[in-house]
Design an enzyme around this catalytic site. Sequence first.
Site, short mmCIF file in Angstrom:
data_model
loop_
_atom_site.label_atom_id
_atom_site.label_comp_id
_atom_site.label_asym_id
_atom_site.label_seq_id
_atom_site.Cartn_x
_atom_site.Cartn_y
_atom_site.Cartn_z
CG HIS A 1 22.00 20.58 -20.90
ND1 HIS A 1 22.65 20.86 -19.71
CD2 HIS A 1 22.68 19.57 -21.48
CE1 HIS A 1 23.69 20.04 -19.59
NE2 HIS A 1 23.72 19.25 -20.64
CD GLU B 1 23.43 27.26 -24.70
OE1 GLU B 1 22.84 27.69 -23.70
OE2 GLU B 1 24.61 26.84 -24.65
C1 GAR Z 1 24.49 28.00 -20.96
O1 GAR Z 1 25.37 27.39 -21.88
C2 GAR Z 1 23.41 27.02 -20.55
O2 GAR Z 1 22.99 26.17 -21.59
C3 GAR Z 1 24.11 26.24 -19.47
O3 GAR Z 1 24.82 27.19 -18.74
C4 GAR Z 1 25.18 28.26 -19.62
C5 GAR Z 1 24.72 29.55 -19.00
O4 GAR Z 1 25.18 30.64 -19.74
N1 GAR Z 1 23.17 25.52 -18.66
C6 GAR Z 1 23.41 24.32 -18.15
O5 GAR Z 1 24.45 23.72 -18.28
C7 GAR Z 1 22.24 23.73 -17.36
N2 GAR Z 1 22.41 22.32 -17.16
P1 GAR Z 1 24.46 32.05 -19.63
O6 GAR Z 1 24.45 32.41 -18.13
O7 GAR Z 1 25.35 32.97 -20.40
O8 GAR Z 1 23.09 31.92 -20.21
#
Ligand code: GAR
Length: 215
Positions: free
Chosen positions: A111, A176
């Site tokens: 997250h 991340e």
């Molecule tokens: C990421 O920033 C992840 O942390 C967030 O969605 C994005 C997905 O990006 N997740 C949340 O907000 C979950 N609560 P990605 O598809 O490029 O990995």
Amino acid sequence: MGRLKVGVLISGRGSNMAALANACAAPDFPAEIALVLSDIPGAGGLEIAAGRGLATATVDRKAYGSKADFEAAIDAALHGAGVELICLAGFMRVLSADFVGRWHDRILNIHPSLLPAFPGLHTHERALAAGVKVAGCTVHIVRPVVDDGPILLQAAVPVLDGDDAASLAARILAEEHRCYPTALRWMAEGRVRIDGARVRIDGASPAAGALRNPL
Ligand code: GAR
């Protein structure tokens, strides 16, 4: 010992899934991606996964009459692929307590905030509106409450004066992509000790010093 088989659940572009796939591509990495599953047909991450030769599946919520049936289809796909651990990577659906219970301590989530601050949607906008000087990301074990559960790892970044949601999101996203593979490695190596809300990682070193912003 075999590599831990991971199912990655996505809803969108899949950059965290790609970061996990990059890590798993190293022959000495202790996990492998057995399935990339999306609840959104045509999600960008599916194409990336297929391009890397990973098995993909789509389980479209609209194709199922109930949440229980939808989750049963996800469960079946994961078990069919031999998945042992689930990584939620931008999976934008809330899993039921039943599903989470069936995979107890075997679902990770990432997250883009320093949980328990700013769970849920519009994380970056809310962080900016709150005026925080430090933001970041969290990898945690999934519990039935959204964006809640024992925390494995967090990374902090400064919030800069000129930031908008997009620039802050990009700075956090880079972290991340470092944190999620690290946390997966720890899980696969059996180094994660969960004690209530607190997690200890065998052999991990504590960070030194502090991130202060501004200086
Ligand atoms: C990421 O920033 C992840 O942390 C967030 O969605 C994005 C997905 O990006 N997740 C949340 O907000 C979950 N609560 P990605 O598809 O490029 O990995």
